[in-house]
Design an enzyme around this catalytic site. Structure first.
Site, PDB file in Angstrom:
ATOM      1  N   ARG B  50      -9.802   4.378  28.847  1.00 57.23           N
ATOM      2  CA  ARG B  50      -8.640   3.489  28.801  1.00 57.23           C
ATOM      3  C   ARG B  50      -7.940   3.673  27.463  1.00 57.23           C
ATOM      4  NH1 ARG B  50     -12.154  -1.497  31.065  1.00 57.23           N
ATOM      5  NH2 ARG B  50     -13.493  -0.512  29.513  1.00 57.23           N
ATOM      6  N   ASP B  52      -5.356   3.699  24.438  1.00 58.08           N
ATOM      7  CA  ASP B  52      -4.442   2.664  23.936  1.00 58.08           C
ATOM      8  C   ASP B  52      -2.998   3.139  23.882  1.00 58.08           C
ATOM      9  OD1 ASP B  52      -6.239   0.459  23.204  1.00 58.08           O
ATOM     10  OD2 ASP B  52      -7.124   1.929  21.837  1.00 58.08           O
ATOM     11  N   TYR B 110     -12.686  13.940  22.630  1.00 56.18           N
ATOM     12  CA  TYR B 110     -11.444  13.503  21.994  1.00 56.18           C
ATOM     13  C   TYR B 110     -11.135  14.420  20.812  1.00 56.18           C
ATOM     14  CZ  TYR B 110     -11.463   8.944  24.404  1.00 56.18           C
ATOM     15  OH  TYR B 110     -11.419   7.948  25.337  1.00 56.18           O
ATOM     16  N   ARG B 197     -10.657   6.331  16.486  1.00 57.80           N
ATOM     17  CA  ARG B 197      -9.669   6.087  15.433  1.00 57.80           C
ATOM     18  C   ARG B 197     -10.306   5.431  14.201  1.00 57.80           C
ATOM     19  NH1 ARG B 197      -5.388   2.902  18.800  1.00 57.80           N
ATOM     20  NH2 ARG B 197      -4.527   2.509  16.727  1.00 57.80           N
TER      21      ARG B 197
END
Lengths: 247, 247
Positions: B50, B52, B110, B197
């Site tokens: 999910r 952002d 990622y 992040r």
């Protein structure tokens, strides 16, 4: 009155092109406005290549003459502070008096990017021409190399802004595949209006098998715009770099 | 009632994120609306990650169950016809009944991209975090590798949507330089909210020399969000791919 040489990159998507127009944002206009704010008077900026609306630049070169001396690092930072993020001055250098980014350019390099796959990557939608049908890159490369040397490029000249002479020297002209991308790289001593995009459109007709690679020679010899392929869309075109003898 | 696995790429710049929200465009919402038009009834789409607002995907995986059979090439074309160019379905495959893109995911990859140079390229302004001060990439890589293995990642969990367990297994975690870009690549069996992040923000503190590489071990052990670096901005983050055992 010092003269400066600026190297400028821009994402051309949202601009009317390099040249200032009656309406819409131009890269030249943005640079001139930023320099006016810095120099306190109207400043004329000349670009090496007058890129059209939607065309990008990795290394456009611009020249300008200011009323007062500015350290080049200060110039870069002050201009980038005033410019939108889609336009960046990558570097600045002091040039010889009378340096003119267009007249003094010895060679320019352009790249035309084609996304040749079923689905266009979202990250390429502003930076490539999307063509689904498979392209014969070997035939395109063979045709592209036929343009090398000194030729009359009237066959690839867009309408408007006609030049006295349509002869130009192409230093290198090649096509290669890189994954889903097909890249056309061309360097020459000068380019007519829409010339790279008209060549790209012609190479695509050859890549699709509509014409053989050797047709490029006949199109060139005919010097008739209607014989060449259509003008490829602007979003695939990048002005890569401009070369000078010295500053 | 066939179940499909979709591989989806998107430029997250203009979306509120993957998940449907009360207002704003979401990738899930766009896919559900396109599938509804195709299937003639409300379709629920589940995403593996999910992401952002502002986060991008090169290979997000989504699952959905339709009322009727659709050939996968037709499904891809019909969805892309309805979706904006910023969202593309790269491929579709029929999956086993009950396939769930999130629960069945074995590993996710990622990438976090940092533009570490004086001037941010116009072509990177939506796809990288711009940091001017030089980064010590060797120290960042050393710190990143300390995260490999099974650990409690509570130190890197954003607020909201807390998980019962904050333990995750990181399969690989490395930092390298590629020209002006510094790339953080991480693969793991699962990620907490804002985890990549928060790690990227912590690696940057180490890269700037504010903390030594070994601080990463202490931050991890303290399991306290306030000890780690700040959450890096969303535009640098890409969901690269999702791996499954089988369909």
């Amino acid at each position: 009155m010092p003269t400066y040489k600026l190297i400028v990159a821009y994402d051309g998507t949202d601009f009317v092109g390099w040249q200032r127009q009656a309406s819409g944002e131009s890269v030249q206009g943005l640079l001139e406005d930023a320099l006016r704010a810095l120099d306190g008077r109207r400043v004329k900026v000349t670009g090496a290549g007058r890129t059209d609306a939607g065309v990008h630049a990795l290394g456009q070169v611009a020249s300008c003459t200011l009323a007062r001396d500015v350290a080049v690092d200060v110039l870069v930072r002050a201009l980038n502070f005033r410019l939108p993020p889609a336009v960046r001055v990558l570097s600045a250098a002091e040039a010889r008096p009378g340096f003119h980014a267009r007249f003094r350019a010895r060679a320019k390099r352009y790249r035309y990017r084609i996304w040749n796959g079923a689905v266009l990557s979202p990250f390429e939608r502003r930076y490539a021409w999307h063509l689904v049908a498979p392209l014969d890159v070997a035939a395109m490369d063979e045709a592209a190399r036929l343009l090398e040397g000194r030729h009359d490029f009237a066959a690839f000249q867009g309408t408007g802004r006609e030049m006295a002479s349509t002869e130009r020297t192409i230093l290198s002209s090649t096509v290669r595949r890189q994954g889903a991308l097909v890249l056309y790289d061309v360097a020459g001593d000068g380019f007519l209006r829409h010339m790279v995009r008209a060549i790209a459109g012609t190479l695509v007709e050859i890549g699709r098998g509509r014409w053989p690679a050797a047709a490029m020679r006949e199109i060139l010899a005919a010097a008739d715009r209607s014989r060449a392929g259509r003008t490829a869309p602007p979003e695939g075109l990048f002005l890569v770099s401009v070369e000078y003898g010295d500053l």
